[in-house]
Design a protein around this motif. Structure first.
Motif, short mmCIF file in Angstrom:
data_model
loop_
_atom_site.label_atom_id
_atom_site.label_comp_id
_atom_site.label_asym_id
_atom_site.label_seq_id
_atom_site.Cartn_x
_atom_site.Cartn_y
_atom_site.Cartn_z
N TYR A 1 0.76 -1.35 -0.06
CA TYR A 1 -0.20 -0.41 -0.11
C TYR A 1 0.79 1.60 -0.20
O TYR A 1 0.84 2.19 0.29
CB TYR A 1 -0.43 -0.26 1.15
CG TYR A 1 -1.99 -0.34 1.43
CD1 TYR A 1 -3.45 -0.88 0.97
CD2 TYR A 1 -1.58 -2.32 2.41
CE1 TYR A 1 -3.85 -2.14 0.95
CE2 TYR A 1 -3.12 -2.97 1.82
CZ TYR A 1 -3.59 -3.17 0.72
OH TYR A 1 -4.81 -4.13 1.20
N ILE B 1 -2.11 0.37 8.53
CA ILE B 1 -3.09 -0.43 7.28
C ILE B 1 -2.76 -1.70 7.90
O ILE B 1 -2.95 -3.12 7.96
CB ILE B 1 -2.65 -0.52 6.03
CG1 ILE B 1 -3.55 0.45 5.60
CG2 ILE B 1 -2.60 -1.83 5.29
CD1 ILE B 1 -2.87 0.78 4.20
N PHE C 1 -11.78 2.40 3.22
CA PHE C 1 -10.48 2.29 1.77
C PHE C 1 -11.32 2.62 0.92
O PHE C 1 -10.28 3.58 -0.03
CB PHE C 1 -10.27 0.66 1.40
CG PHE C 1 -8.96 0.47 2.30
CD1 PHE C 1 -7.80 -0.28 2.06
CD2 PHE C 1 -8.65 -0.41 3.78
CE1 PHE C 1 -6.94 -0.98 2.75
CE2 PHE C 1 -7.90 -0.25 4.66
CZ PHE C 1 -7.01 -1.26 3.53
N ILE D 1 -7.80 4.85 -0.90
CA ILE D 1 -6.82 4.14 -0.53
C ILE D 1 -6.69 2.88 -1.31
O ILE D 1 -7.69 2.03 -1.93
CB ILE D 1 -6.75 2.89 0.50
CG1 ILE D 1 -6.16 4.02 1.60
CG2 ILE D 1 -5.39 2.68 0.42
CD1 ILE D 1 -6.54 3.80 3.22
N GLY E 1 -6.80 -2.62 -2.35
CA GLY E 1 -7.40 -1.89 -1.69
C GLY E 1 -7.80 -2.84 -0.90
O GLY E 1 -7.36 -3.16 0.63
N ALA E 2 -9.39 -2.78 0.14
CA ALA E 2 -9.56 -3.75 1.22
C ALA E 2 -9.31 -5.35 1.17
O ALA E 2 -9.19 -6.09 1.74
CB ALA E 2 -11.41 -4.45 1.25
#
Length: 352
Positions: free
Chosen positions: A58, A74, A110, A115, A119-120
């Motif tokens: 990320y 995260i 997210f 983000i 993502g998730a």
């Protein structure tokens, strides 16, 4: 014409922004817990530590303070997800609820904080993998410390990469969670849909008593990463096709007796290969995901994995198809709703 365009999109080889140091950084993150586990004669460190290193994926060009806050948050989310997944194995009926809850929170947070991909996905993945690993309660703190090692390794490599790249950007404007939700109200519906589909995927995989049931959940989550129905269809085909070829590579590798050190080098190689291709061509990236996952699983727990190849294929195909079906149902419902809403609006104007 539309059909040829669809298949052309499937085989397109994208050219993302060059970031060679990020690829090297990802390789270092994977190698550190694996080699610590090897030299300390505890390969579980490598297996569980590899879950924490997804924090590094990320990485974004941000001011150092914002970057560290983002990656720490995260990493904490990954650690929490895996912990809850592991604990849920002691009360099996809460596993679908746990995965759905984590999926909902990850998806909405997210999206609201923009983000970017993955993502998730990795949050859901480590939670699902935790739910497939039953660990005695007294050993849970030790296993979580291995995941934490992966997170801390990611933060250290991210700081190093920040100074190597030397890119400067303007700090992001602070926006409250309430403001973000107000400007993107669809995020709530999207997160509810995402969580509901993954709840169903978990429930079905458990009901069918699939070996390593989390494969179905992970595959479903990966397909739902598509931004629209067409992208989801692409991912569905790419994941199934890529997995089939990946299984052939895995079958070949698993027929060879590798030492632990040789497996570590292979895992690092496959991880770098996946990271190189994931933004270029999703199908090719999936050629290497399956052998990497199976070698990683076999590193600490030596088991006869050839028999698991069929179960992995079944789980991934079922998960991909369920993800596609879920995206299709939501898209169709929204179309009907918008059509009905516009019709009612026109009728109100005519009656006025």
């Amino acid at each position: 014409m539309l059909r040829s365009s669809f298949f052309k999109e499937l085989t397109t080889f994208h050219k993302p922004k060059k970031a060679p140091f990020r690829l090297i950084g990802a390789g270092i993150c994977m190698a550190v817990p694996l080699f610590i586990g090897y030299f300390s004669n505890n390969l579980l460190i490598g297996s569980f530590g590899s879950l924490g290193i997804f924090t590094f994926l990320y990485y974004q060009t941000l001011p150092l303070k914002q970057l560290l806050i983002r990656l720490s948050s995260i990493g904490s989310f990954l650690l929490l997800g895996n912990l809850l997944g592991v604990l849920s194995t002691h009360i099996p009926w809460v596993i679908p609820i746990t995965i759905a809850l984590i999926a909902f929170l990850a998806r909405i947070i997210f999206r609201l904080y923009r983000i970017a991909k993955p993502g998730a996905f990795f949050i859901v993945m480590v939670t699902a993998m935790g739910s497939g690993t039953k660990i005695p309660l007294e050993r849970v703190p030790a296993m979580m410390s291995y995941v934490l090692l992966g997170v801390l390794t990611s933060l250290a490599v991210a700081i190093l990469l920040f100074f190597i790249e030397g890119e400067t950007v303007e700090p992001e404007k602070k926006v409250s969670l309430q403001e973000r939700l107000y400007t993107d109200p669809a995020a709530l519906l999207d997160a509810l849909h995402y969580a509901a589909i993954l709840f169903l995927a978990t429930y079905i995989s458990q009901s069918l008593h699939l070996t390593n049931a989390y494969w179905m959940v992970v595959s479903c989550a990966a397909v739902l990463q598509g931004d629209n129905l067409r992208a989801v269809m692409h991912r569905n085909i790419q994941r199934i096709l890529g997995t089939m070829i990946g299984l052939l590579i895995a079958a070949l590798l698993l027929s060879i007796s590798f030492t632990s050190l040789e497996m570590i080098f292979l895992i690092c190689f496959f991880f770098l290969t996946v990271e190189f291709f994931i933004k270029r061509n999703y199908t090719i990236a999936n050629f290497f995901t399956t052998p990497m996952s199976l070698l990683l699983a076999n590193l600490a727990r030596h088991q006869y994995l050839i028999s698991l190849l069929n179960y992995r294929l079944i789980g991934i195909v079922l998960g991909s198809l369920l993800g596609l079906l879920g995206a299709f149902v939501l898209t169709t419902c929204l179309k009907f709703y918008n059509r009905a809403y516009q019709l009612n609006e026109n009728l109100d104007k005519e009656t006025e």
